[in-house]
Design an enzyme around this catalytic site. Structure first.
Site, mmCIF file in Angstrom:
data_model
loop_
_atom_site.group_PDB
_atom_site.id
_atom_site.type_symbol
_atom_site.label_atom_id
_atom_site.label_comp_id
_atom_site.label_asym_id
_atom_site.label_seq_id
_atom_site.Cartn_x
_atom_site.Cartn_y
_atom_site.Cartn_z
ATOM 1 N N HIS A 88 2.559 -2.714 2.883
ATOM 2 C CA HIS A 88 2.859 -1.621 1.963
ATOM 3 C C HIS A 88 1.659 -0.709 1.718
ATOM 4 O O HIS A 88 1.805 0.343 1.080
ATOM 5 C CB HIS A 88 3.428 -2.152 0.642
ATOM 6 C CG HIS A 88 2.417 -2.708 -0.316
ATOM 7 N ND1 HIS A 88 2.245 -4.056 -0.528
ATOM 8 C CD2 HIS A 88 1.538 -2.099 -1.144
ATOM 9 C CE1 HIS A 88 1.306 -4.244 -1.450
ATOM 10 N NE2 HIS A 88 0.860 -3.069 -1.834
ATOM 11 N N ASP A 138 5.438 -8.651 4.142
ATOM 12 C CA ASP A 138 4.490 -7.621 3.689
ATOM 13 C C ASP A 138 3.087 -7.923 4.225
ATOM 14 O O ASP A 138 2.157 -8.219 3.483
ATOM 15 C CB ASP A 138 4.486 -7.550 2.164
ATOM 16 C CG ASP A 138 3.624 -6.409 1.625
ATOM 17 O OD1 ASP A 138 3.313 -5.483 2.410
ATOM 18 O OD2 ASP A 138 3.260 -6.451 0.431
ATOM 19 N N GLY A 240 -4.713 -1.797 -6.455
ATOM 20 C CA GLY A 240 -5.921 -1.538 -5.688
ATOM 21 C C GLY A 240 -6.445 -2.760 -4.980
ATOM 22 O O GLY A 240 -7.307 -2.663 -4.108
ATOM 23 N N SER A 242 -4.272 -4.805 -3.409
ATOM 24 C CA SER A 242 -3.294 -5.055 -2.357
ATOM 25 C C SER A 242 -3.960 -5.167 -1.000
ATOM 26 O O SER A 242 -4.877 -4.406 -0.669
ATOM 27 C CB SER A 242 -2.270 -3.928 -2.300
ATOM 28 O OG SER A 242 -1.312 -4.061 -3.298
ATOM 29 N N GLY A 243 -3.458 -6.102 -0.205
ATOM 30 C CA GLY A 243 -3.957 -6.256 1.157
ATOM 31 C C GLY A 243 -5.214 -7.071 1.263
ATOM 32 O O GLY A 243 -5.610 -7.464 2.363
#
Length: 343
Positions: A88, A138, A240, A242-243
């Site tokens: 995402h 995801d 912020g 994420s990932g």
């Protein structure tokens, strides 16, 4: 507040040492020889919500993902030319050529001389990802336009094989430059934050998310997900982050247990952080990036009681899933026996 993807901060707590034994430790620290010799998951040196500053070089696999010059996500270095992040982080409306990757970053507003910047060649989202909030799959692989050389502050993390399990209660660390509160950005100089969080069993996590549900914004936890955090909230990943990586130490090396995916607000009670389990996609990663080594390791600890883990008297989520399964199996057996007249 409805579900918010971790596309902006972390609230991180004090990092504590957690040493676990490995049954096949050599796989976890195999040399990576392309682009420089380095051991995966081994740093060269010996505020996520509620978190604390990391030290320079402490998490050398942490990557900063920028869009139009602004931090949007974290990522993790797994090979000289490859990163793992959340799918995402790359919405269809964002052109890939406007992204930039920085490796070896520590303070985003005070860049060091050894910082390395790279452009992205391609992004491989997992086929099961649907661009919907909370989608399964995801996870994405990011190929850089050119490989990076490993240094003291730039090193890969180890990847778990599909059979690797991170038991309930195991303490791992999530890192990132995201918000320190739901609507509060990490202040300058934006120092990398770290937070130690315990792994939460998926059934317990589903139970926590079922408390005080929003009918218009249901939460679905898929089997490729894992949770980490605290029932009382207050410490969590945030927008912020994420990932970014959820790093778990087994033996002498750190493994990428999970990828920050989503959560309901940041640090809210009964809403722990949700991560994509890297082990669930180990074979897919190996297929796309053959040079990575998958580590078959075993943590030496047994899963802990989640009643003890959460230190709560609420028994709604404390019943062991195995006991529930055994109960229903027994009930079904008795019913079948009754139908056929054997009892």
């Amino acid at each position: 507040m409805g579900r918010q993807k971790r596309t902006l901060g972390l609230g991180l707590s004090l990092l504590l040492s957690c040493a676990f034994l490995s049954s096949s430790h050599s796989a976890a620290v195999e040399d990576v020889r392309t682009g420089g010799t380095a051991l995966c998951g081994v740093p060269s040196m010996g505020r996520i919500i509620g978190g604390m500053n990391a030290q320079r070089g402490q998490w050398p696999w942490q990557v900063n993902l920028n869009f139009d010059g602004h931090h949007v996500c974290g990522a993790t270095l797994i090979a000289p030319q490859w990163l793992v992040t959340a799918a995402h982080c790359f919405p269809p409306v964002n052109p890939i050529d406007r992204y930039e990757v920085t490796l070896g970053a520590f303070q985003l507003k005070n860049p060091s001389d050894d910082l390395v910047e790279k452009l992205i060649q391609e992004v491989l989202k997992h086929p099961e990802y649907t661009d919907d909030e909370g989608s399964k799959g995801d996870i994405a692989l990011v190929k850089l336009k050119e490989p990076v050389s490993y240094t003291r502050t730039i090193r890969p993390i180890c990847l778990p094989a599909s059979t690797v399990d991170f038991p309930r209660g195991m303490k791992c660390t999530v890192t990132g430059w995201g918000n320190i509160l739901t609507s509060t950005s990490l202040p300058s100089p934006m120092t990398l934050q770290q937070l130690e969080v315990p792994i939460i069993g998926l059934d317990t996590c589903k139970c926590l998310y079922s408390k005080d549900p929003d009918p218009e914004d249901p939460h679905v936890l898929h089997n490729d997900m894992m949770c980490a955090g605290f029932a009382e909230g207050k410490k969590d990943a945030c927008q912020g982050d994420s990932g970014g990586p959820l790093s778990c130490r087994i033996g002498d090396a750190w493994l990428l247990a999970g990828v920050v995916s989503w959560g309901d607000a940041c640090g809210a009670a009964n809403r722990p952080g949700v991560y994509i389990r890297t082990a669930a996609y180990a074979d897919w990663i190996k297929e796309k990036v053959p040079e990575v080594a998958l580590s078959n390791v075993v943590a030496s600890m047994e899963p802990v009681s989640e009643t003890d883990l959460f230190n709560t008297t609420d028994e709604e989520c404390s019943v062991a899933p195995g006991l529930l399964s055994a109960f229903w199996i027994l009930l079904a057996s008795l019913f079948v026996a009754y139908i056929f007249g054997t009892v």
